[in-house]
Design an enzyme around this catalytic site. Structure first.
Site, PDB file in Angstrom:
ATOM      1  N   HIS A 197       0.819  -1.211   0.000  1.00 36.03           N
ATOM      2  CA  HIS A 197       0.000   0.000   0.000  1.00 36.03           C
ATOM      3  C   HIS A 197       0.857   1.267   0.000  1.00 36.03           C
ATOM      4  O   HIS A 197       0.407   2.321  -0.410  1.00 36.03           O
ATOM      5  CB  HIS A 197      -1.023  -0.038   1.135  1.00 36.03           C
ATOM      6  CG  HIS A 197      -2.142  -0.962   0.801  1.00 36.03           C
ATOM      7  ND1 HIS A 197      -2.138  -2.280   1.167  1.00 36.03           N
ATOM      8  CD2 HIS A 197      -3.248  -0.779   0.027  1.00 36.03           C
ATOM      9  CE1 HIS A 197      -3.209  -2.864   0.678  1.00 36.03           C
ATOM     10  NE2 HIS A 197      -3.905  -1.990  -0.010  1.00 36.03           N
ATOM     11  N   ARG A 304     -10.546   3.502  -1.449  1.00 39.95           N
ATOM     12  CA  ARG A 304     -10.029   2.738  -0.301  1.00 39.95           C
ATOM     13  C   ARG A 304     -10.263   3.561   0.977  1.00 39.95           C
ATOM     14  O   ARG A 304      -9.397   4.355   1.366  1.00 39.95           O
ATOM     15  CB  ARG A 304      -8.535   2.484  -0.458  1.00 39.95           C
ATOM     16  CG  ARG A 304      -8.144   1.514  -1.553  1.00 39.95           C
ATOM     17  CD  ARG A 304      -6.634   1.317  -1.544  1.00 39.95           C
ATOM     18  NE  ARG A 304      -6.213   0.172  -2.315  1.00 39.95           N
ATOM     19  CZ  ARG A 304      -5.764   0.244  -3.572  1.00 39.95           C
ATOM     20  NH1 ARG A 304      -5.682   1.386  -4.193  1.00 39.95           N
ATOM     21  NH2 ARG A 304      -5.381  -0.872  -4.205  1.00 39.95           N
ATOM     22  N   ARG A 340     -15.439   1.300  -1.094  1.00 37.34           N
ATOM     23  CA  ARG A 340     -15.154   0.010  -0.463  1.00 37.34           C
ATOM     24  C   ARG A 340     -15.186   0.175   1.041  1.00 37.34           C
ATOM     25  O   ARG A 340     -14.582   1.104   1.582  1.00 37.34           O
ATOM     26  CB  ARG A 340     -13.782  -0.495  -0.898  1.00 37.34           C
ATOM     27  CG  ARG A 340     -13.441  -1.838  -0.270  1.00 37.34           C
ATOM     28  CD  ARG A 340     -12.166  -2.410  -0.802  1.00 37.34           C
ATOM     29  NE  ARG A 340     -11.002  -1.733  -0.265  1.00 37.34           N
ATOM     30  CZ  ARG A 340      -9.753  -2.034  -0.626  1.00 37.34           C
ATOM     31  NH1 ARG A 340      -9.541  -2.956  -1.548  1.00 37.34           N
ATOM     32  NH2 ARG A 340      -8.730  -1.404  -0.093  1.00 37.34           N
ATOM     33  N   GLU A 439     -10.951 -11.375  -4.365  1.00 35.69           N
ATOM     34  CA  GLU A 439      -9.513 -11.296  -4.119  1.00 35.69           C
ATOM     35  C   GLU A 439      -9.006 -12.460  -3.277  1.00 35.69           C
ATOM     36  O   GLU A 439      -7.834 -12.524  -2.924  1.00 35.69           O
ATOM     37  CB  GLU A 439      -9.143  -9.954  -3.467  1.00 35.69           C
ATOM     38  CG  GLU A 439      -9.936  -9.583  -2.243  1.00 35.69           C
ATOM     39  CD  GLU A 439      -9.614  -8.178  -1.729  1.00 35.69           C
ATOM     40  OE1 GLU A 439      -8.603  -7.600  -2.137  1.00 35.69           O
ATOM     41  OE2 GLU A 439     -10.389  -7.678  -0.900  1.00 35.69           O
ATOM     42  N   ASN A 462      -4.216  -7.666  -6.609  1.00 32.46           N
ATOM     43  CA  ASN A 462      -3.069  -7.519  -5.701  1.00 32.46           C
ATOM     44  C   ASN A 462      -3.099  -8.634  -4.658  1.00 32.46           C
ATOM     45  O   ASN A 462      -2.087  -9.262  -4.359  1.00 32.46           O
ATOM     46  CB  ASN A 462      -3.112  -6.171  -4.966  1.00 32.46           C
ATOM     47  CG  ASN A 462      -3.096  -5.002  -5.914  1.00 32.46           C
ATOM     48  OD1 ASN A 462      -2.700  -5.155  -7.065  1.00 32.46           O
ATOM     49  ND2 ASN A 462      -3.523  -3.843  -5.451  1.00 32.46           N
ATOM     50  N   ASP A 463      -4.285  -8.839  -4.098  1.00 32.11           N
ATOM     51  CA  ASP A 463      -4.423  -9.902  -3.105  1.00 32.11           C
ATOM     52  C   ASP A 463      -4.643 -11.260  -3.761  1.00 32.11           C
ATOM     53  O   ASP A 463      -4.095 -12.265  -3.315  1.00 32.11           O
ATOM     54  CB  ASP A 463      -5.586  -9.592  -2.155  1.00 32.11           C
ATOM     55  CG  ASP A 463      -5.159  -8.628  -1.067  1.00 32.11           C
ATOM     56  OD1 ASP A 463      -4.040  -8.785  -0.547  1.00 32.11           O
ATOM     57  OD2 ASP A 463      -5.924  -7.699  -0.754  1.00 32.11           O
ATOM     58  N   ARG A 473       2.658 -10.225  -0.938  1.00 31.28           N
ATOM     59  CA  ARG A 473       2.726  -9.080  -1.862  1.00 31.28           C
ATOM     60  C   ARG A 473       3.658  -7.962  -1.404  1.00 31.28           C
ATOM     61  O   ARG A 473       3.997  -7.090  -2.188  1.00 31.28           O
ATOM     62  CB  ARG A 473       1.317  -8.522  -2.126  1.00 31.28           C
ATOM     63  CG  ARG A 473       0.701  -7.841  -0.953  1.00 31.28           C
ATOM     64  CD  ARG A 473      -0.761  -7.500  -1.186  1.00 31.28           C
ATOM     65  NE  ARG A 473      -0.956  -6.129  -1.605  1.00 31.28           N
ATOM     66  CZ  ARG A 473      -2.137  -5.525  -1.667  1.00 31.28           C
ATOM     67  NH1 ARG A 473      -3.251  -6.205  -1.368  1.00 31.28           N
ATOM     68  NH2 ARG A 473      -2.253  -4.291  -2.037  1.00 31.28           N
ATOM     69  N   CYS A 532      -9.426  -4.008 -10.303  1.00 30.32           N
ATOM     70  CA  CYS A 532      -8.933  -2.787  -9.651  1.00 30.32           C
ATOM     71  C   CYS A 532      -7.563  -2.984  -9.025  1.00 30.32           C
ATOM     72  O   CYS A 532      -7.065  -2.116  -8.332  1.00 30.32           O
ATOM     73  CB  CYS A 532      -9.939  -2.284  -8.623  1.00 30.32           C
ATOM     74  SG  CYS A 532     -10.220  -3.438  -7.283  1.00 30.32           S
TER      75      CYS A 532
HETATM   76  C1  PEP Z   1      -6.426  -5.687  -4.450  1.00 33.32           C
HETATM   77  O1  PEP Z   1      -6.241  -6.487  -3.536  1.00 33.32           O
HETATM   78  O2  PEP Z   1      -6.141  -5.919  -5.642  1.00 33.32           O
HETATM   79  C2  PEP Z   1      -7.002  -4.357  -4.181  1.00 33.32           C
HETATM   80  C3  PEP Z   1      -7.337  -3.556  -5.152  1.00 33.32           C
HETATM   81  O3  PEP Z   1      -7.143  -3.970  -2.896  1.00 33.32           O
HETATM   82  P1  PEP Z   1      -5.925  -3.548  -1.954  1.00 33.32           P
HETATM   83  O4  PEP Z   1      -4.721  -3.290  -2.833  1.00 33.32           O
HETATM   84  O5  PEP Z   1      -6.342  -2.339  -1.230  1.00 33.32           O
HETATM   85  O6  PEP Z   1      -5.730  -4.727  -1.073  1.00 33.32           O
HETATM   86 MG    MG Z   2      -7.087  -6.268  -1.573  1.00 31.96          MG
END
Ligand code: PEP
Ligand code: MG
Length: 606
Positions: A197, A304, A340, A439, A462-463, A473, A532
């Site tokens: 993040h 977020r 979200r 995710e 991402n997750d 990650r 996303c």
């Molecule tokens: C993800 O997990 O891809 C996502 C968009 O949420 P975050 O990066 O906030 O976990």
């Molecule tokens: Mg996520």
């Protein structure tokens, strides 16, 4: 001066900067630890004096913050600092520290940390919410004292006076969010990867960044001249004149490209053969919404909200949240805003919540799991979102969904919030859409069931990638294994898109003979699906997603013009063919080669 030196690490946030290094040294777990070094009898007086000086300095600092808060936010908000001051005047606490110095010859920092830890421990078993929440305040005071004892002065990046490139072992998302945006022109960290993040914040703030640069805080010295190329993951320490000229030239080319891409920002996001994909923006703070609209965003695909809960000692009230959400909705007008619900945990923490340390925070008590237990916090947020839905095209999205029961429980709380608002005569969008993040692999596998319960999906790659491949990650050591083109990931995304679109792979024979473990409900309405995660801004991946049938891509605002250029140069039919070919492949290198060839054929401007 050290000779020029080039280091390559992980490219994290695009752009080139040239500037001076600023070493940001935080208090880490190690420096909170006990060294075990004992002092001599003669040193006891000077150690006691160091303690008293540090306590006084801390008191002065807190008083000055208190006065400032009183001026800006009123006495009520400033009162929290009175409690901080009380700790520093607690004579029992101070005498215990002094005793360790005089009787056991502990050095002052060891003495302070030993007693501070005992003090914090005494709070551990307390169930009273108020006292538990005060632990965060106490930790904050202790941290300040340790800073003043050890001389660590750089505790914040908010007050920088000149332009610098920040060099740190690590930066938390909250430190990144609060740094002085105009003064921090670049970032380099020793740990972390491109989907942490902190990296996401750097991209949102358009600050070039490189992560995973091992031992960089030891190699670089304060004030060293640096070139940081976030697009290539390169750091050059004390560059030559020739290198400076080269990179200034590259900077100029990048600026000109950005200006040219900006020209197409109001053109429709449509392929050459008329297939439309919506290009939306991810935001972390309400102020980003306007910038996103200026970049041609067709809405906010991911807001977020957890950043609202970070960098503060209390929880935001429903009204405060309402103001923020309504502001974003107003800025976007008729365009959709996907808000979200709280996704705290993992690498994002709120001091007011005092979330206990966990062995596996990304898999722990976080996001929707926490919200379904802390329904007080969850419902206040849902009420704020519902109220904001009156001002624009607002949608609700739940993060970290693993089961259908979680969706049902969360929807039940939305219903309760709606009922409360109706009873209070407060208006909201009765038909507000509800979506989920896909995710967690379990959610991807039951996407057909989740599609029956929801209005839209957003794939959080991402997750999804970290959970599917079991690759952290935020760990730079495993960053090379975090492969979005892994065949399993491509297949999983395809399964989710087809489930959302209600495409059934099951043929009639299969259905009649009941040989399939599950059958999809072919009567349900298709829903839209967005990606996303950060892959949506990588041209190779964005092209693959187009071919896989994605409806929307949501990225940092900076990537929208580039995605638009890609879409407008592509043929949807060719992208589909490429995706079908990719789905038949056995390894990611082959997929990459195939995609590179396709992208080169598009002749996009570099
Ligand atoms: C993800 O997990 O891809 C996502 C968009 O949420 P975050 O990066 O906030 O976990
Ligand atoms: Mg996520």
């Amino acid at each position: 001066m050290q000779k020029e030196l080039q280091i390559t690490a992980i490219r994290t946030s695009e752009g080139i900067v040239i500037g001076k290094a600023y070493i940001f040294s935080q208090i880490t777990e190690e420096c909170l630890g006990i060294s075990g070094i004992r002092i001599s009898e003669e040193q006891t007086d000077s150690e006691i004096k160091r303690l008293e000086d540090a306590l006084k300095k801390t008191r002065d600092e807190i008083e000055s913050v208190r006065n400032e808060v009183a001026k800006k936010a009123g006495l009520k908000h400033a009162q929290i600092f009175d409690a901080h001051l009380l700790i520093l005047e607690d004579q029992v606490f101070i005498n215990q520290i002094k005793k360790l110095i005089t009787k056991k010859h502990y050095n002052v920092k060891d003495a302070f940390c030993t007693i501070a830890k005992e003090y914090l421990k005494s709070f551990e078993g307390i169930t009273d919410k108020y006292f538990r929440e005060r632990t965060a305040d106490i930790k904050d005071v202790f941290r300040r004292v340790i800073h003043n004892l050890t001389g660590y002065t750089k505790i914040s990046l908010a007050g920088l006076k000149e332009d610098v490139i920040v060099i740190a072992h690590d930066l938390s998302p909250s430190e990144t969010a609060t740094m002085h945006k105009e003064r921090v022109i670049g970032l380099v960290t020793e740990i972390g990867g491109p989907t942490s993040h902190t990296a996401i914040m750097a991209r949102a703030m358009e600050i070039p960044a490189v992560t995973g640069a091992d031992k960089i805080t030891e190699i670089i010295h304060e004030g060293d001249l640096l070139i940081v190329d976030g697009s290539a993951g390169i750091i050059i320490i004390n560059p030559s004149e020739k290198q400076i000229d080269q990179y200034k030239h590259k900077q100029q080319i990048a600026l000109e490209r950005k200006a040219r891409l900006f020209i197409i920002k109001d053109e429709p996001a449509i392929t050459a053969d008329n297939h439309r994909v919506s290009l939306l923006a991810n935001i972390e703070i309400p102020e980003e919404a306007k910038h996103a609209m200026n970049q041609g965003a067709e809405g906010i695909g991911l807001y977020r909200t957890e950043f609202f809960f970070m960098n503060r000692n209390d929880l935001p009230s429903e009204d405060e949240q309402y103001e923020a959400y309504a502001h974003v909705a107003r800025v976007c007008g008729k365009k959709p805003v996907v808000i979200r619900t709280l996704d705290l945990g993992g690498d994002k923490f709120a001091s007011a919540l005092n979330i206990p340390k966990e062995m596996n925070p990304f898999m722990g008590w976080r996001a929707i799991r926490m919200c379904l237990e802390r329904t007080d916090i969850f419902k206040a947020q849902l009420r704020a979102i519902l109220r904001a839905s009156e001002t624009g095209n607002v949608k609700i999205m739940f993060p970290m969904i693993a089961t259908v029961q979680e969706v049902r429980s969360a929807k039940k709380i939305i219903e309760e919030a709606k009922n409360e608002l109706r009873n209070e005569g407060k208006s909201f969008d009765e038909n507000i859409q509800i979506g989920v993040m896909i995710e967690i692999p379990s959610a991807a596998i039951i996407a057909d069931i989740l599609a029956e319960e929801t209005d839209f999906f957003s794939i959080g790659t991402n997750d999804l990638i970290q959970y599917c491949l079991a690759v952290d990650r935020v760990n730079e050591k495993t960053a090379h294994m975090y492969d979005p083109l892994n065949i399993a990931i491509i297949r999983m995304i395809k399964v989710v898109i087809d489930a959302a679109h209600n495409v059934s792979y099951i043929n009639e024979d299969c259905r009649k003979n009941e040989v399939c473990p599950f059958t999809w409900n072919t009567n349900r309405k298709p829903i839209k699906v967005c990606v996303c995660g950060e892959i949506a801004s990588e041209p190779l991946l964005a092209y693959l997603l187009l071919g896989l049938g994605i409806d929307e891509l949501s990225t940092a605002a900076i990537s929208i013009p580039q995605n638009k250029q890609l879409l407008r140069a592509s043929s949807y039919q060719s992208a589909v063919k490429t995706a079908v070919e990719a789905l038949k492949m056995y390894n990611s290198d082959d997929v990459k080669e195939l995609l590179i060839k396709q992208i080169l054929d598009l002749n996009l401007e570099k």
